[in-house]
Design a protein around this motif. Structure first.
Motif, PDB file in Angstrom:
ATOM      1  N   GLN A  64      76.376  14.209  11.789  1.00 36.71           N
ATOM      2  CA  GLN A  64      75.360  14.092  12.678  1.00 36.71           C
ATOM      3  C   GLN A  64      73.966  15.651  11.862  1.00 36.71           C
ATOM      4  O   GLN A  64      72.869  15.345  11.660  1.00 36.71           O
ATOM      5  N   GLY A  65      74.973  16.443  12.237  1.00 36.20           N
ATOM      6  CA  GLY A  65      74.402  17.770  12.283  1.00 36.20           C
ATOM      7  C   GLY A  65      73.373  17.800  10.709  1.00 36.20           C
ATOM      8  O   GLY A  65      72.063  18.095  10.663  1.00 36.20           O
ATOM      9  N   ALA A  69      69.501  17.497  10.126  1.00 37.61           N
ATOM     10  CA  ALA A  69      68.315  18.258   9.081  1.00 37.61           C
ATOM     11  C   ALA A  69      67.755  17.754   8.036  1.00 37.61           C
ATOM     12  O   ALA A  69      66.626  18.222   8.355  1.00 37.61           O
ATOM     13  N   TYR A  70      68.578  17.077   7.656  1.00 32.04           N
ATOM     14  CA  TYR A  70      67.416  16.481   6.602  1.00 32.04           C
ATOM     15  C   TYR A  70      66.291  15.258   7.059  1.00 32.04           C
ATOM     16  O   TYR A  70      64.997  14.919   6.641  1.00 32.04           O
ATOM     17  N   ALA A  73      63.799  17.825   7.928  1.00 33.31           N
ATOM     18  CA  ALA A  73      63.072  17.805   6.644  1.00 33.31           C
ATOM     19  C   ALA A  73      62.033  17.181   5.882  1.00 33.31           C
ATOM     20  O   ALA A  73      61.040  18.022   5.131  1.00 33.31           O
ATOM     21  N   ARG A  74      62.717  15.727   6.096  1.00 34.68           N
ATOM     22  CA  ARG A  74      62.069  15.159   5.559  1.00 34.68           C
ATOM     23  C   ARG A  74      60.572  14.750   6.290  1.00 34.68           C
ATOM     24  O   ARG A  74      59.278  14.842   5.496  1.00 34.68           O
ATOM     25  N   GLU A  75      60.308  14.884   8.004  1.00 36.56           N
ATOM     26  CA  GLU A  75      59.373  14.659   8.131  1.00 36.56           C
ATOM     27  C   GLU A  75      58.222  16.002   7.835  1.00 36.56           C
ATOM     28  O   GLU A  75      57.198  15.748   7.298  1.00 36.56           O
ATOM     29  N   ARG A  76      58.521  16.745   7.955  1.00 36.59           N
ATOM     30  CA  ARG A  76      58.148  18.092   6.702  1.00 36.59           C
ATOM     31  C   ARG A  76      57.839  17.116   5.835  1.00 36.59           C
ATOM     32  O   ARG A  76      55.949  18.266   5.279  1.00 36.59           O
TER      33      ARG A  76
END
Length: 90
Positions: A64-65, A69-70, A73-76
């Motif tokens: 889940q963590g 995190a992915y 990162a994908r949103e950024r």
């Protein structure tokens, strides 16, 4: 740093802070536990025995963590790829 010997069913993870810090994870079938041990300068500083029945919960938490995190990162990356305003042909 000296080579650390780990049982065949284990792995050593190095701490990014360096200073010969590491965590060893070893599976002990005979006791039905996973042992997490913290090491510094090739000396064990402490251990934690996780019962085999609790391992799936730990894996779920780590997964889940990692998924979160992915997603962040994908949103950024998507924000960087999108211009703030539309590009006009000209």
């Amino acid at each position: 740093m000296a080579q650390q010997r780990v049982p065949r069913t284990g792995k050593v993870f190095l701490d990014p802070r360096g200073e010969d810090r590491s965590m060893r994870v070893t599976w002990h079938q005979e006791a039905q536990v996973v042992v997490l041990s913290l090491w510094r300068d090739n000396v064990c500083a402490g251990t934690f025995r996780l019962p085999a029945d609790d391992v799936p919960d730990l894996i779920t938490l780590l997964r889940q963590g990692l998924d979160e995190a992915y997603a962040v990162a994908r949103e950024r990356v998507e924000r960087l790829d999108r211009p703030d305003r539309p590009v006009q042909a000209g």
